[in-house]
Design a protein around this motif. Structure first.
Motif, mmCIF file in Angstrom:
data_model
loop_
_atom_site.group_PDB
_atom_site.id
_atom_site.type_symbol
_atom_site.label_atom_id
_atom_site.label_comp_id
_atom_site.label_asym_id
_atom_site.label_seq_id
_atom_site.Cartn_x
_atom_site.Cartn_y
_atom_site.Cartn_z
ATOM 1 N N TYR A 65 12.972 -5.287 -4.337
ATOM 2 C CA TYR A 65 12.004 -4.225 -4.591
ATOM 3 C C TYR A 65 10.865 -4.362 -3.577
ATOM 4 O O TYR A 65 10.699 -5.404 -2.927
ATOM 5 C CB TYR A 65 11.428 -4.339 -6.008
ATOM 6 C CG TYR A 65 12.454 -4.233 -7.106
ATOM 7 C CD1 TYR A 65 12.630 -3.041 -7.796
ATOM 8 C CD2 TYR A 65 13.252 -5.326 -7.453
ATOM 9 C CE1 TYR A 65 13.570 -2.933 -8.828
ATOM 10 C CE2 TYR A 65 14.197 -5.238 -8.458
ATOM 11 C CZ TYR A 65 14.344 -4.037 -9.143
ATOM 12 O OH TYR A 65 15.283 -3.937 -10.147
ATOM 13 N N ILE A 113 9.255 -13.910 -2.193
ATOM 14 C CA ILE A 113 8.660 -12.701 -1.630
ATOM 15 C C ILE A 113 8.520 -12.802 -0.115
ATOM 16 O O ILE A 113 8.672 -13.875 0.486
ATOM 17 C CB ILE A 113 7.265 -12.439 -2.245
ATOM 18 C CG1 ILE A 113 6.299 -13.614 -1.919
ATOM 19 C CG2 ILE A 113 7.356 -12.256 -3.742
ATOM 20 C CD1 ILE A 113 5.230 -13.254 -0.945
ATOM 21 N N ILE A 127 4.145 -6.168 -10.510
ATOM 22 C CA ILE A 127 5.333 -6.861 -10.002
ATOM 23 C C ILE A 127 5.954 -7.769 -11.060
ATOM 24 O O ILE A 127 7.152 -7.708 -11.329
ATOM 25 C CB ILE A 127 4.988 -7.658 -8.731
ATOM 26 C CG1 ILE A 127 4.711 -6.692 -7.584
ATOM 27 C CG2 ILE A 127 6.121 -8.614 -8.365
ATOM 28 C CD1 ILE A 127 4.334 -7.355 -6.291
ATOM 29 N N TRP A 174 -0.993 -4.979 -6.984
ATOM 30 C CA TRP A 174 0.300 -4.557 -6.462
ATOM 31 C C TRP A 174 0.908 -3.535 -7.420
ATOM 32 O O TRP A 174 1.133 -3.822 -8.586
ATOM 33 C CB TRP A 174 1.230 -5.749 -6.299
ATOM 34 C CG TRP A 174 0.780 -6.700 -5.228
ATOM 35 C CD1 TRP A 174 0.144 -7.883 -5.381
ATOM 36 C CD2 TRP A 174 0.934 -6.512 -3.812
ATOM 37 N NE1 TRP A 174 -0.122 -8.460 -4.169
ATOM 38 C CE2 TRP A 174 0.363 -7.643 -3.177
ATOM 39 C CE3 TRP A 174 1.504 -5.522 -3.023
ATOM 40 C CZ2 TRP A 174 0.337 -7.800 -1.804
ATOM 41 C CZ3 TRP A 174 1.476 -5.678 -1.636
ATOM 42 C CH2 TRP A 174 0.906 -6.801 -1.036
ATOM 43 N N ALA A 231 6.489 -3.175 -3.166
ATOM 44 C CA ALA A 231 5.308 -2.643 -3.842
ATOM 45 C C ALA A 231 4.177 -2.542 -2.830
ATOM 46 O O ALA A 231 4.220 -3.153 -1.749
ATOM 47 C CB ALA A 231 4.910 -3.536 -5.012
ATOM 48 N N VAL A 250 5.862 0.079 -7.551
ATOM 49 C CA VAL A 250 7.088 -0.699 -7.374
ATOM 50 C C VAL A 250 8.275 0.247 -7.236
ATOM 51 O O VAL A 250 8.441 1.174 -8.029
ATOM 52 C CB VAL A 250 7.308 -1.642 -8.574
ATOM 53 C CG1 VAL A 250 8.651 -2.357 -8.453
ATOM 54 C CG2 VAL A 250 6.166 -2.655 -8.663
ATOM 55 N N ARG A 302 13.894 -9.460 -7.897
ATOM 56 C CA ARG A 302 13.679 -9.340 -9.339
ATOM 57 C C ARG A 302 15.035 -9.073 -9.991
ATOM 58 O O ARG A 302 15.926 -8.485 -9.374
ATOM 59 C CB ARG A 302 12.718 -8.194 -9.662
ATOM 60 C CG ARG A 302 12.495 -7.986 -11.172
ATOM 61 C CD ARG A 302 11.935 -6.613 -11.471
ATOM 62 N NE ARG A 302 10.479 -6.592 -11.405
ATOM 63 C CZ ARG A 302 9.753 -5.486 -11.568
ATOM 64 N NH1 ARG A 302 10.339 -4.331 -11.786
ATOM 65 N NH2 ARG A 302 8.436 -5.544 -11.499
ATOM 66 N N GLU A 338 11.083 -12.918 -11.158
ATOM 67 C CA GLU A 338 10.602 -12.368 -9.892
ATOM 68 C C GLU A 338 10.451 -13.501 -8.869
ATOM 69 O O GLU A 338 10.090 -14.612 -9.226
ATOM 70 C CB GLU A 338 9.231 -11.685 -10.047
ATOM 71 C CG GLU A 338 9.270 -10.318 -10.669
ATOM 72 C CD GLU A 338 9.350 -10.380 -12.170
ATOM 73 O OE1 GLU A 338 9.934 -9.459 -12.783
ATOM 74 O OE2 GLU A 338 8.838 -11.382 -12.746
#
Length: 639
Positions: A259, A225, A216, A268, A261, A271, A238, A222
């Motif tokens: 994205y 989440i 990731i 992780w 994953a 992706v 990202r 990034e």
């Protein structure tokens, strides 16, 4: 008499079971309220009022719920009932005044505002003049949240805290321990990566070793989440960066994309970019709803209301995604709405610099109607919001704790993560035990009364003697404990001065048993003729009465039989004669249906226990000798 006792016991049992059920209902209502699910909380509080369970408290909560639903007409009705309650917190004078303002009853509103000030309340006139919306005035009248520092902030930017399965995930530009450093030219800080730390690891160092393992994190930004409940899929923001290629729009700018994953063997990987992304605008800040059928995000895609707006897409069961849908102008403004978060009740929170607030980006909660349409937004107020940027709100499933980020003064770095706690529901809890044996007392009746002896709640202790009852803060109460065969106990308790973070007050009770006086006098002796052990007719009448007492009135009574003779005749003969009288008595009772197990023994004592002076050395009348030729009944146990 026994039937009446049975009916009374049944009524008490029904009341206590009902109270326990209503207590669970109150906890449900409070949980919905804390999670901003006001439309559902309203229904449950109405139910509590109808059942007359802690009705004063439910009335106040119902009034607040209607206010937050932007329904001042109903709010006024229940605030009026609330302010008539004895010892009501004075904050409800203020709330009533604001709700009256909502129905344009300005003259009456001023009356109640004066009462609030006279009772010791403080009014910020400047703030009121700047906030014409009664709903925010009520919500922010008292501090809703209390902040604590977290120990993993750095001198750089930290935000986007997200708790899942005992771990805290967050975005950070820290780079301690990184050999090759990449600097973002916009703010001269390292690029953002996603980090994870154990919630319980209070003193651990969060450095490059805590970066999320797998594919990731890249050399660009990034975070933040969101993770599915099963912990197997993560969605994250990202920079437009795929397969080591940095994507750009027509003007050479790199936008954000979303994205996902998969977690495989603790890392992780796999992706993949979501299909509704576009090189020409940004999609970021993903957030799943509770059943994971919708993914919310922020975007500056064309045809929005301006700046960045909050959108969602349907997440289909086959893994595909629907078309992005703008949430509309109740949420979105011509400025920026970002960082959506959806709690376990489906309530949306977000950051905005377009809605009226305290500074730059402020955090807002949404309020929905019965059809789940968002009808208004609530500024979460101080101390969650400040004069600086406040954003990336997260709420745990308890509705009382979570995180947000801010660049306010006094932090460690640029953006810092703060933990918050909402003032939790307070309860009285405890254990009822026997003072002598220290054993728990189950099924004791626990009654909670207010300062005027008005019953608020009624329930029974569980099999371990435990109880707990929700109460208000800053209020005086009376607790009464009742249990059959125990002396009642009453105690004054108060929640005044209890710290905001305290969730329970413990009140244990040790009950003294009532000293029982067994009704021995109810069992009269029977008498025998000289030198005989036959049951006489006058004896059968008393024995029949004893049978009735044991089989009907006292179904758990246990006795023993003691038989005697007068002094005439030898001691050995009299021992045999008295035993014959005891056996005859025992047989009569058993033949009439008495359980043999309820007669512990039948014994003859001969002339050993004369009840007068008629021994061998005394001349006595026949009437005096008769008193000694008897069988007596000793009560061993009543219940």
């Amino acid at each position: 008499m026994r039937a009446k006792h049975h009916i009374l016991t049944s009524i008490i049992l029904l009341l206590s079971f009902s109270a326990l059920a209503q207590y669970g209902t109150q906890k449900k209502a409070d949980n919905l309220f804390n999670k901003f699910s006001f439309v559902n909380a309203v229904q449950v509080y109405h139910n509590l009022i109808e059942k007359d369970f802690n009705a004063d408290y439910a009335t106040r909560q119902l009034a607040d719920s209607y206010a937050f639903l932007r329904n001042p007409d109903s709010a006024v009705v229940y605030y009026k009932k609330a302010v008539e309650q004895p010892n009501v917190p004075i904050a409800y004078y203020y709330n009533y005044a604001q709700a009256l303002r909502g129905v344009k009853a300005y003259k009456e509103s001023r009356v109640w505002m004066r009462r609030f000030k006279k009772a010791g309340g403080e009014v910020n006139e400047e703030r009121l003049s700047k906030d014409p919306d009664f709903i925010n005035s009520i919500f922010n009248a008292k501090q809703q949240y209390f902040l604590t520092d977290v120990n993993f902030n750095s001198k750089y930017s930290d935000f986007g805290a997200y708790e899942h399965d005992g771990k805290i995930y967050f975005a950070s530009s820290r780079n301690e321990g990184v050999t090759k450093k990449h600097i973002y030219g916009w703010n001269e800080e390292p690029f953002l990566d996603i980090y994870v730390t154990d919630k319980s690891a209070n003193d651990s160092i969060v450095d490059h070793k805590s970066r999320l393992k797998g594919d990731i994190n890249s050399v660009y930004h990034e975070g933040p989440i969101t993770i599915t409940k099963d912990g197997k899929t993560i969605y994250f923001s990202r920079n437009n960066y795929n397969k080591d290629v940095l994507g750009k729009d027509a003007e050479g700018m790199t936008n954000l994309k979303i994205y996902k994953a998969s977690l495989i063997d603790g890392k992780w990987t796999n992706v993949e970019e979501l299909p509704f992304n576009n090189d020409d605008y940004s999609n970021g800040h993903p957030a799943l709803n509770s059943d994971e059928t919708k993914l919310y995000f922020a975007s500056n895609m064309p045809d929005g209301f301006g700046g960045t707006d909050i959108y969602y897409v349907d997440v289909n069961s086959n893994g595909s995604y629907g078309k992005p849908q703008n949430l509309g102008n109740v949420v979105n403004t011509d400025k920026n709405e970002r960082f959506p978060f959806v709690n376990s009740e489906g309530v949306l929170f977000f950051a905005s610099d377009g809605h009226p607030g305290l500074g730059l980006l402020d955090i807002f909660g949404t309020v929905s109607d019965k059809t789940n349409n968002i009808i208004s937004v609530l500024n979460l107020g101080v101390p969650v919001n400040s004069s600086k940027d406040d954003f990336s709100f997260f709420m745990n499933d308890d509705g009382l704790s979570g995180y947000f980020a801010s660049n306010r003064n006094g932090g460690v770095g640029g953006d810092d993560i703060y933990a918050y706690d909402r003032v939790p529901q307070l309860k009285i809890e405890g254990t009822i035990t026997d003072v002598k044996t220290n054993a728990p007392v189950p099924n004791a009746i626990v009654t909670l009364l207010d300062g005027n002896n008005k019953q608020i709640a009624l329930l029974k202790t569980d099999e371990d003697g435990n109880y707990d009852i929700n109460i208000d803060r800053d209020t005086d109460y009376i607790l009464n404990i009742k249990k059959e065969d125990y002396i009642d106990d009453t105690r004054h308790v108060t929640s005044k001065g209890v710290e905001k973070k305290v969730t329970s007050i413990t009140e244990n009770f040790h009950l003294n048993q009532v000293e029982k006086v067994l009704p021995i006098t109810e069992l009269y002796p029977i008498y025998f003729d000289f030198n005989k052990f036959d049951i006489r007719s006058d004896g059968t009448a008393e024995l029949d009465r004893i049978v009735n007492l044991m089989m009907n009135t006292y179904p758990n009574m246990v006795i023993k039989i003691e038989s005697h003779t007068d002094s005439r005749g030898s001691s050995r003969y009299n021992d045999r004669l008295s035993l014959g009288r005891a056996k005859a008595t025992y047989k009569y009772l058993i033949d009439k249906g008495v359980d043999p197990a309820r007669i512990t023994e039948y014994k003859g004592y001969g002339e050993q226990k004369l009840i007068n002076d008629c021994d061998d050395n005394t001349n006595c009348t026949e009437e005096e000798h008769q008193l000694n030729r008897r069988t007596q009944f000793i009560v061993i146990k009543m219940e």
